[in-house]
Motif scaffolding. Structure first.
Motif, PDB file in Angstrom:
ATOM      1  N   SER A   6       0.922  -1.560  -0.397  1.00  0.00           N
ATOM      2  CA  SER A   6      -0.520   0.312  -0.275  1.00  0.00           C
ATOM      3  C   SER A   6       0.585   1.181  -0.298  1.00  0.00           C
ATOM      4  CB  SER A   6      -1.262   0.035   1.238  1.00  0.00           C
ATOM      5  OG  SER A   6      -2.130  -0.871   1.206  1.00  0.00           O
ATOM      6  N   SER A   7      -0.097   2.322  -0.006  1.00  0.00           N
ATOM      7  CA  SER A   7       0.386   3.679  -0.109  1.00  0.00           C
ATOM      8  C   SER A   7       0.812   3.912   1.067  1.00  0.00           C
ATOM      9  CB  SER A   7      -0.127   4.488  -0.517  1.00  0.00           C
ATOM     10  OG  SER A   7      -1.374   5.009  -0.093  1.00  0.00           O
ATOM     11  N   SER A   8       2.163   4.909   1.420  1.00  0.00           N
ATOM     12  CA  SER A   8       2.265   5.520   2.214  1.00  0.00           C
ATOM     13  C   SER A   8       1.653   6.294   3.048  1.00  0.00           C
ATOM     14  CB  SER A   8       3.708   6.904   2.206  1.00  0.00           C
ATOM     15  OG  SER A   8       5.280   6.062   1.923  1.00  0.00           O
ATOM     16  N   ALA A   9       0.942   6.961   2.583  1.00  0.00           N
ATOM     17  CA  ALA A   9      -0.683   7.912   3.091  1.00  0.00           C
ATOM     18  C   ALA A   9      -1.768   6.598   4.180  1.00  0.00           C
ATOM     19  CB  ALA A   9      -1.248   8.353   2.537  1.00  0.00           C
ATOM     20  N   ASN A  10      -1.415   5.034   3.584  1.00  0.00           N
ATOM     21  CA  ASN A  10      -1.860   4.006   4.107  1.00  0.00           C
ATOM     22  C   ASN A  10      -1.766   4.439   5.333  1.00  0.00           C
ATOM     23  OD1 ASN A  10      -4.429   1.789   2.993  1.00  0.00           O
ATOM     24  ND2 ASN A  10      -2.192   1.157   4.234  1.00  0.00           N
ATOM     25  N   ASN A  11      -0.457   3.408   5.069  1.00  0.00           N
ATOM     26  CA  ASN A  11       0.116   2.939   6.477  1.00  0.00           C
ATOM     27  C   ASN A  11       0.603   4.328   6.744  1.00  0.00           C
ATOM     28  OD1 ASN A  11       0.274   0.453   4.544  1.00  0.00           O
ATOM     29  ND2 ASN A  11       2.288   0.805   3.981  1.00  0.00           N
TER      30      ASN A  11
ATOM     31  N   GLN B  98       4.397  -5.110 -11.178  1.00  0.00           N
ATOM     32  CA  GLN B  98       5.631  -5.969 -11.280  1.00  0.00           C
ATOM     33  C   GLN B  98       5.653  -5.942  -9.074  1.00  0.00           C
ATOM     34  OE1 GLN B  98       7.442  -2.661 -12.365  1.00  0.00           O
ATOM     35  NE2 GLN B  98       7.942  -4.238 -14.323  1.00  0.00           N
ATOM     36  N   ALA B  99       4.609  -4.867  -8.799  1.00  0.00           N
ATOM     37  CA  ALA B  99       5.152  -5.705  -7.429  1.00  0.00           C
ATOM     38  C   ALA B  99       4.217  -6.025  -6.619  1.00  0.00           C
ATOM     39  CB  ALA B  99       5.286  -4.133  -6.130  1.00  0.00           C
ATOM     40  N   ASP B 100       2.756  -6.648  -7.513  1.00  0.00           N
ATOM     41  CA  ASP B 100       1.883  -6.473  -7.002  1.00  0.00           C
ATOM     42  C   ASP B 100       2.567  -8.350  -7.206  1.00  0.00           C
ATOM     43  OD1 ASP B 100      -0.500  -6.554  -5.915  1.00  0.00           O
ATOM     44  OD2 ASP B 100      -1.569  -7.626  -7.350  1.00  0.00           O
ATOM     45  N   LEU B 101       2.973  -8.920  -7.943  1.00  0.00           N
ATOM     46  CA  LEU B 101       4.015  -9.842  -7.586  1.00  0.00           C
ATOM     47  C   LEU B 101       3.766 -10.488  -6.592  1.00  0.00           C
ATOM     48  CD1 LEU B 101       5.212 -10.380 -11.952  1.00  0.00           C
ATOM     49  CD2 LEU B 101       2.955 -11.169 -10.840  1.00  0.00           C
ATOM     50  N   LEU B 102       4.007 -10.625  -5.958  1.00  0.00           N
ATOM     51  CA  LEU B 102       4.668 -10.586  -4.148  1.00  0.00           C
ATOM     52  C   LEU B 102       3.776 -11.176  -4.033  1.00  0.00           C
ATOM     53  CD1 LEU B 102       7.088  -7.834  -3.864  1.00  0.00           C
ATOM     54  CD2 LEU B 102       8.034 -10.018  -4.307  1.00  0.00           C
ATOM     55  N   ARG B 103       2.217 -10.780  -4.221  1.00  0.00           N
ATOM     56  CA  ARG B 103       1.573 -12.067  -3.172  1.00  0.00           C
ATOM     57  C   ARG B 103       1.232 -13.286  -3.932  1.00  0.00           C
ATOM     58  NH1 ARG B 103      -3.305 -10.343  -4.926  1.00  0.00           N
ATOM     59  NH2 ARG B 103      -2.631 -10.193  -6.610  1.00  0.00           N
ATOM     60  N   HIS B 104       2.148 -13.710  -5.321  1.00  0.00           N
ATOM     61  CA  HIS B 104       1.769 -15.104  -5.578  1.00  0.00           C
ATOM     62  C   HIS B 104       3.504 -15.568  -5.083  1.00  0.00           C
ATOM     63  CE1 HIS B 104      -1.371 -13.774  -7.504  1.00  0.00           C
ATOM     64  NE2 HIS B 104      -0.414 -12.468  -8.014  1.00  0.00           N
ATOM     65  N   VAL B 105       4.380 -15.899  -3.950  1.00  0.00           N
ATOM     66  CA  VAL B 105       5.617 -16.318  -3.646  1.00  0.00           C
ATOM     67  C   VAL B 105       4.947 -17.165  -2.577  1.00  0.00           C
ATOM     68  CG1 VAL B 105       7.170 -16.522  -1.946  1.00  0.00           C
ATOM     69  CG2 VAL B 105       7.009 -14.261  -3.600  1.00  0.00           C
ATOM     70  N   PRO B 106       4.843 -18.245  -2.884  1.00  0.00           N
ATOM     71  CA  PRO B 106       4.203 -19.327  -1.742  1.00  0.00           C
ATOM     72  C   PRO B 106       4.407 -18.958  -0.284  1.00  0.00           C
ATOM     73  CG  PRO B 106       5.832 -20.427  -3.292  1.00  0.00           C
ATOM     74  CD  PRO B 106       5.842 -19.182  -3.535  1.00  0.00           C
TER      75      PRO B 106
ATOM     76  N   ALA C 262       2.382   1.660  -3.294  1.00  0.00           N
ATOM     77  CA  ALA C 262       3.919   1.454  -2.903  1.00  0.00           C
ATOM     78  C   ALA C 262       4.528   1.659  -4.003  1.00  0.00           C
ATOM     79  CB  ALA C 262       4.092  -0.154  -2.522  1.00  0.00           C
ATOM     80  N   VAL C 263       4.242   1.880  -4.654  1.00  0.00           N
ATOM     81  CA  VAL C 263       5.776   1.953  -6.017  1.00  0.00           C
ATOM     82  C   VAL C 263       5.195   3.465  -6.027  1.00  0.00           C
ATOM     83  CG1 VAL C 263       6.347   1.596  -8.052  1.00  0.00           C
ATOM     84  CG2 VAL C 263       5.475  -0.226  -6.804  1.00  0.00           C
ATOM     85  N   GLN C 264       3.925   4.230  -5.891  1.00  0.00           N
ATOM     86  CA  GLN C 264       4.574   5.157  -6.893  1.00  0.00           C
ATOM     87  C   GLN C 264       4.780   6.274  -5.199  1.00  0.00           C
ATOM     88  OE1 GLN C 264       0.217   7.385  -7.173  1.00  0.00           O
ATOM     89  NE2 GLN C 264       0.614   8.734  -7.860  1.00  0.00           N
ATOM     90  N   SER C 265       4.628   6.166  -4.472  1.00  0.00           N
ATOM     91  CA  SER C 265       5.369   6.614  -3.216  1.00  0.00           C
ATOM     92  C   SER C 265       6.417   6.567  -2.760  1.00  0.00           C
ATOM     93  CB  SER C 265       4.079   5.574  -1.750  1.00  0.00           C
ATOM     94  OG  SER C 265       2.742   6.242  -1.488  1.00  0.00           O
ATOM     95  N   LEU C 266       7.022   5.581  -3.621  1.00  0.00           N
ATOM     96  CA  LEU C 266       8.670   5.653  -3.899  1.00  0.00           C
ATOM     97  C   LEU C 266       9.025   6.593  -5.075  1.00  0.00           C
ATOM     98  CD1 LEU C 266       9.569   1.380  -3.385  1.00  0.00           C
ATOM     99  CD2 LEU C 266      10.038   3.981  -1.352  1.00  0.00           C
TER     100      LEU C 266
END
Length: 384
Positions: free
Chosen positions: A167-172, A241-249, A260-264
């Motif tokens: 998520s974004s920095s504002a959300n976190n 691309q970052a969202d692909l991390l959700r598919h790590v076993p 997240a990426v936009q916040s960086l």
């Protein structure tokens, strides 16, 4: 840096592009996680590398000058060196102090004052906010609470503050606010040292500005390899691309608000800093990762090289001056890459460490102890 052992998570923007490649691997969860850690954001530009150098005095560079940084590296070195020498083999990955820190420019002279290595008087609590993707990798890392157990021996403590992985920095920032307000209010001086690692740092800064009610609960705020000014690598990345991390076993993360990426991105971070002066009356500190090139893990060399087209003084994910909180006290330039500061991959997965994360060993327990001892000592002085 991590505590539960959330010493972090594979960095802000380096994780994305390897999940697809990972499907070709047959080594199960570990291979897929490392493949995910391998992408390190893509193609290199064609400009020649700027020569690496630690000779340029960093505090005369425009970004640091504008930030109004106070340089306390001399005293922090005294404290950290004393901790490393006293703890010896008690802490994993111990190394000589001269190798643990990077000398950059003209470092202030040591003070010569003794270092108190006894029990904490203020019982400071390090609350760590991790970077992008930590919940995605947490089951795979499965790291023990070595930082917590080490700190408790000396009257300190630590905990991890859970925020959305993607998520974004504002959300976190709202999640940080809610977690801090749920803790018992201090009945004396505040004890919480809020440490933002990687994207955790801008998450923390946004919380400070948006939610003034949390400020009285904080003893200090620390950027630990924090993406305060963003990362140029994020300009070439997309959230999918970052969202692909959700598919790590084993991943437990969700897409969150997908920011997240936009916040960086540097333009986003620098615009936010320009429009939101940080609140006065708090103590701000910066720990900057500034490794010698030989201390970059092999899996991170492509992102290090790519970022070197902008500035070779980077940790494979962030340029050194983008890690500084404006108006903060600079504690150290650490001779570790972005992952080594906080993510104990090689400790938990030695084979992967030997093959890919080749420079991951770092005495994180001693470093966090030194940070808390510096803050405790500094709290006896007026806020600068």
């Amino acid at each position: 840096m991590h505590v539960s052992d959330p010493e972090g998570t594979p960095s802000p923007v380096s994780a994305p592009r390897h999940v697809a490649a990972a499907t070709a691997w047959r080594g199960g969860r570990a291979a897929l996680a490392m493949a995910t850690a391998c992408a390190v954001l893509g193609a290199c530009a064609t400009k020649p590398l700027i020569p690496y150098s630690t000779d340029t005095p960093p505090l005369i560079l425009a970004p640091a000058t504008q930030a109004g940084i106070a340089d306390q590296r001399g005293r922090f070195r005294e404290i950290y060196c004393a901790v490393l020498e006293a703890r010896g083999a008690e802490v994993p990955d111990n190394r000589p102090c001269e190798d643990a820190l990077t000398r950059v420019g003209k470092e202030p002279a040591p003070t010569g004052r003794p270092v108190d290595l006894g029990q904490s008087r203020l019982h400071l609590l390090a609350v760590v906010v991790p970077g992008v993707g930590y919940d995605c990798f947490r089951p795979w890392l499965d790291s023990p609470n070595t930082v917590i157990s080490h700190l408790r021996r000396f009257g300190f403590d630590a905990s991890l503050l859970d925020v959305d992985a993607l998520s974004s920095s504002a959300n976190n920032a709202r999640q940080i606010r809610d977690a801090l307000m749920a803790m018992p209010a201090p009945d004396g001086p505040p004890r919480i040292v809020l440490i933002g690692y990687s994207k955790g740092a801008p998450d923390v800064l946004e919380a400070l500005v948006a939610y003034p009610e949390i400020r009285s609960r904080l003893a200090a705020v620390v950027s630990a390899a924090g993406a305060v000014g963003g990362s140029p690598l994020a300009d070439d990345a997309e959230q999918y691309q970052a969202d692909l991390l959700r598919h790590v076993p084993g991943a437990t993360c969700t897409s969150g608000d997908g920011g997240a990426v936009q916040s960086l991105r540097p333009a986003i971070r620098k615009a936010w800093l320009a429009q939101h002066p940080l609140p006065a009356g708090l103590r701000y500190y910066s720990i900057v990762t500034f490794p010698h090139p030989g201390h970059i893990s092999s899996i991170l060399t492509s992102s290090y090289d790519k970022l070197s087209r902008v500035d070779p003084r980077n940790d494979s994910q962030l340029i050194f001056y983008d890690q500084l909180i404006p108006g903060s006290t600079l504690l150290a330039y650490v001779n570790a890459d972005h992952w080594a500061l906080a993510v104990p991959i090689a400790r938990m997965h030695p084979t992967i460490g030997a093959l890919f994360v080749t420079q991951n060993a770092y005495p994180r327990e001693a470093l966090v102890e030194a940070i808390l001892r510096f803050v405790e000592e500094d709290m006896t002085e007026p806020i600068r």
